[in-house]
Design a protein around this motif. Structure first.
Motif, short mmCIF file in Angstrom:
data_model
loop_
_atom_site.label_atom_id
_atom_site.label_comp_id
_atom_site.label_asym_id
_atom_site.label_seq_id
_atom_site.Cartn_x
_atom_site.Cartn_y
_atom_site.Cartn_z
N VAL A 160 33.29 14.89 -5.79
CA VAL A 160 31.79 13.71 -5.79
C VAL A 160 31.19 12.65 -6.88
O VAL A 160 31.39 11.88 -6.72
CB VAL A 160 30.96 15.07 -5.05
CG1 VAL A 160 29.11 13.72 -5.74
CG2 VAL A 160 31.25 15.57 -3.51
N THR A 161 31.11 14.00 -7.93
CA THR A 161 31.41 12.62 -9.14
C THR A 161 32.13 11.89 -9.32
O THR A 161 31.83 10.53 -9.47
CB THR A 161 31.27 13.67 -10.19
OG1 THR A 161 30.36 14.81 -10.28
CG2 THR A 161 30.91 12.68 -11.59
N VAL A 162 33.68 11.97 -9.10
CA VAL A 162 34.50 10.88 -9.40
C VAL A 162 34.80 9.43 -8.08
O VAL A 162 34.57 8.37 -8.65
CB VAL A 162 36.38 11.75 -9.15
CG1 VAL A 162 37.30 10.17 -8.77
CG2 VAL A 162 36.53 11.71 -10.50
N LEU A 163 34.28 10.20 -6.66
CA LEU A 163 33.74 9.48 -5.53
C LEU A 163 33.02 8.29 -6.43
O LEU A 163 33.02 7.14 -5.81
CB LEU A 163 33.51 10.10 -4.28
CG LEU A 163 34.52 10.71 -3.95
CD1 LEU A 163 35.29 11.56 -2.94
CD2 LEU A 163 35.81 9.56 -3.46
N MET A 164 31.33 8.55 -6.77
CA MET A 164 30.63 7.66 -7.06
C MET A 164 30.88 7.06 -7.99
O MET A 164 30.78 5.38 -7.92
CB MET A 164 29.53 8.94 -7.30
CG MET A 164 29.19 9.73 -6.57
SD MET A 164 28.75 8.51 -4.88
CE MET A 164 28.11 9.68 -3.46
N LEU A 165 32.13 7.46 -9.18
CA LEU A 165 32.43 6.38 -9.86
C LEU A 165 32.93 5.01 -9.16
O LEU A 165 32.74 4.22 -9.89
CB LEU A 165 33.24 6.91 -10.91
CG LEU A 165 33.86 6.29 -12.20
CD1 LEU A 165 33.01 5.89 -12.99
CD2 LEU A 165 35.08 7.42 -13.35
N ILE A 166 34.33 6.12 -8.35
CA ILE A 166 35.18 4.63 -7.67
C ILE A 166 34.44 3.93 -7.14
O ILE A 166 34.52 2.79 -6.90
CB ILE A 166 35.83 6.16 -6.98
CG1 ILE A 166 37.03 6.44 -7.95
CG2 ILE A 166 37.29 4.96 -5.62
CD1 ILE A 166 37.85 7.23 -7.33
N SER A 167 33.21 4.02 -6.02
CA SER A 167 32.85 3.45 -5.30
C SER A 167 31.22 2.51 -6.35
O SER A 167 30.53 1.70 -5.45
CB SER A 167 31.66 4.60 -4.23
OG SER A 167 31.01 5.50 -4.75
N LEU A 168 31.22 2.70 -7.64
CA LEU A 168 30.60 2.22 -8.76
C LEU A 168 28.83 2.30 -8.22
O LEU A 168 28.02 1.10 -8.29
CB LEU A 168 30.28 0.33 -7.93
CG LEU A 168 32.61 0.36 -8.53
CD1 LEU A 168 32.75 -0.99 -8.45
CD2 LEU A 168 32.77 0.71 -10.35
N VAL B 61 26.24 17.51 -14.52
CA VAL B 61 26.38 18.93 -14.17
C VAL B 61 27.42 19.66 -13.70
O VAL B 61 27.98 20.53 -13.91
CB VAL B 61 25.67 19.15 -11.97
CG1 VAL B 61 25.43 20.05 -11.53
CG2 VAL B 61 24.16 19.19 -12.45
N ALA B 62 28.82 18.12 -13.34
CA ALA B 62 29.58 18.34 -13.40
C ALA B 62 30.33 18.84 -15.18
O ALA B 62 31.46 19.79 -15.12
CB ALA B 62 30.26 16.94 -12.80
N THR B 63 29.80 18.06 -15.52
CA THR B 63 30.66 18.56 -17.15
C THR B 63 29.82 20.02 -17.47
O THR B 63 30.55 21.51 -17.95
CB THR B 63 29.76 17.81 -18.53
OG1 THR B 63 30.03 16.58 -17.87
CG2 THR B 63 29.81 17.94 -19.48
N TRP B 64 28.48 20.85 -17.22
CA TRP B 64 28.29 22.05 -17.61
C TRP B 64 29.33 23.35 -16.33
O TRP B 64 29.79 24.21 -17.22
CB TRP B 64 26.80 21.35 -17.13
CG TRP B 64 26.78 23.26 -16.85
CD1 TRP B 64 26.23 24.12 -15.90
CD2 TRP B 64 26.00 23.57 -18.22
NE1 TRP B 64 25.51 25.78 -16.10
CE2 TRP B 64 25.54 26.14 -17.65
CE3 TRP B 64 26.35 23.90 -19.14
CZ2 TRP B 64 25.19 26.72 -18.18
CZ3 TRP B 64 26.01 24.89 -20.18
CH2 TRP B 64 25.57 26.56 -19.63
N ASN B 65 29.32 22.43 -15.08
CA ASN B 65 29.88 23.40 -14.21
C ASN B 65 31.56 23.69 -15.14
O ASN B 65 31.95 24.95 -14.97
CB ASN B 65 30.69 23.06 -13.61
CG ASN B 65 29.79 23.36 -12.12
OD1 ASN B 65 28.60 23.85 -12.58
ND2 ASN B 65 29.24 21.88 -11.17
#
Length: 116
Positions: A35-43, A54-58
């Protein structure tokens, strides 16, 4: 949260609780990273920056598991050093985060679909 509270009340033993919780650590990690990568790709910068910690913490939590432990949740250590309380606190924070994200995503979806 329910599994941890069952452990706290001694309704289930530590080994079965930890095996149930460890089963979901990797899918949660992968799902949140995707989800985090998709949000980055979709700007979608705001949502990306909201999901990044949260992704970094996981990822950090998964990498820092000591060798010899059963996983992120270890039955021999879950009652030591207040880990049960910290796991409960982390689960509550993640629940709040996911509820916030759900309503943000729902709002974005409705605002994109609704006629102007």
């Amino acid at each position: 949260i329910i599994t941890l509270s069952d452990l706290e009340c001694d309704y289930i033993n530590a080994r079965s609780c930890c095996s149930k919780l460890n089963k979901w650590v990797v899918p949660e990690l992968i799902g949140h990273a995707v989800v985090t990568v998709l949000m980055l790709i979709s700007l979608h910068w705001f949502i990306f920056l909201l999901n990044l910690p949260v992704a970094t913490w996981n990822i950090y939590r998964y990498i820092m598991v000591p060798s010899g432990n059963m996983g992120v949740f270890d039955p021999t250590e879950i009652h030591n050093r207040g880990q049960l309380k910290s796991h409960m606190k982390e689960a509550m924070i993640k629940l709040g985060f996911h509820l916030l994200c759900f309503f943000m995503y729902l709002y974005r979806l409705v605002s994109k679909i609704s006629p102007k």
